[in-house]
Design an enzyme around this catalytic site. Structure first.
Site, short mmCIF file in Angstrom:
data_model
loop_
_atom_site.label_atom_id
_atom_site.label_comp_id
_atom_site.label_asym_id
_atom_site.label_seq_id
_atom_site.Cartn_x
_atom_site.Cartn_y
_atom_site.Cartn_z
N CYS A 5 26.59 21.08 46.83
CA CYS A 5 26.51 20.87 48.27
C CYS A 5 26.65 19.38 48.50
CB CYS A 5 25.19 21.38 48.84
SG CYS A 5 25.03 21.10 50.63
N GLU A 21 32.91 23.16 51.68
CA GLU A 21 33.29 23.08 50.27
C GLU A 21 34.80 23.00 50.17
OE1 GLU A 21 32.85 21.87 47.31
OE2 GLU A 21 30.92 22.93 47.31
#
Length: 271
Positions: A2, A114
């Site tokens: 993350c 992402e």
């Protein structure tokens, strides 16, 4: 992993979701659609109030810096590299194990970004046989639009170069726990591109479902073996992912337009 996420909900919204009992008006953050490491972020934690008569923990919404600095660190310079802690080793790594036992938090988000990392492309880049391509970013979020509750850790660090009464004498920092990305089908898949989170990236933030919140935040629970049971991935099929503009790749860009769903990957990007 993350490395970037969106957080647009304010204290009033989060207080209702997490049953917050205490938050400070001076710690209110503006909506942030491109949260990057070292930024200040919201975290939900259970902890006794400072100078309170009762030692009982209180559910609080606190402003922390993203990038954990261990209490024993001589300088805070490594915090930017410690934005993620792996669920598989968080109980044993010196930088995280103490916080894992006693200082756990929830980091609320709308969802996370992402960038796709296809295996073949990644191997060629590592070998230096292929020029690095622009990678297509995806926004990953709960399919039902609920808050993405990321499992986190927080830590206190004392800057010994400053006097006790200095406002920056104490740093409160945090890290997001990550786990293996789901290989099961997404609840909603884009027309083009990945149909499982693992096809975007091999790691993902560990999402805590509401039935785990109280146990995860309880500072009285300190047994690592007991706590490791809470690191199990959430049930499959709760997430969706869709392509967004490559503008999110620049941390200077920030606004709700970054969350706009594209019909397909941008031209010239991987995937």
């Amino acid at each position: 992993m993350c490395g970037r996420y969106a957080a647009s909900r304010g204290p009033e919204d989060l207080a209702g979701v997490f049953e917050i009992e205490k938050w400070e008006p001076e710690e209110v953050l503006a909506p942030d659609y491109n949260v990057a490491p070292t930024k200040e972020v919201y975290a939900v934690l259970d902890r006794p109030l400072k100078d309170a008569d009762s030692p009982e923990p209180v559910r609080q919404l606190r402003k922390l810096k993203w990038g954990l600095v261990p209490s024993w660190s001589k300088t805070p310079e490594g915090g930017a590299r410690m934005i993620n802690a792996r669920a598989e080793t968080v109980h044993e790594k010196p930088s995280y194990r103490r916080a894992f036992s006693t200082r756990r938090c929830i980091i609320p988000a709308d969802g996370y970004y992402e960038w796709v990392t296809a295996k073949d492309e990644r191997e060629l880049e590592v070998e230096g046989k292929k020029k690095r391509q622009r990678k297509q970013p995806y926004f990953v979020l709960p399919a039902d639009g609920s808050v993405f509750a990321m499992a986190g850790l927080y830590e206190f660090w004392r800057d010994r170069t400053l006097p006790d009464d200095h406002p920056l004498a104490w740093w409160v920092t945090c890290s997001v726990i990550t786990t293996e990305a789901e290989t099961t089908p997404l609840a909603v898949s884009p027309a083009e591109g990945p149909h499982a989170l693992a096809e975007i990236h091999p790691r993902m933030p560990l999402m805590l479902t509401p039935d785990r919140w109280d146990t995860w935040l309880d500072p009285a629970r300190t047994d690592p073996d007991d706590l490791r049971e809470l690191l199990a991935p959430p049930p499959a099929g709760l997430m969706r992912a869709y392509p967004v503009s490559t503008a999110v790749s620049n941390v200077r860009n920030n606004g709700p337009e970054l969350l706009k769903e594209l019909e397909g990957p941008e031209e010239g990007t991987l995937f």
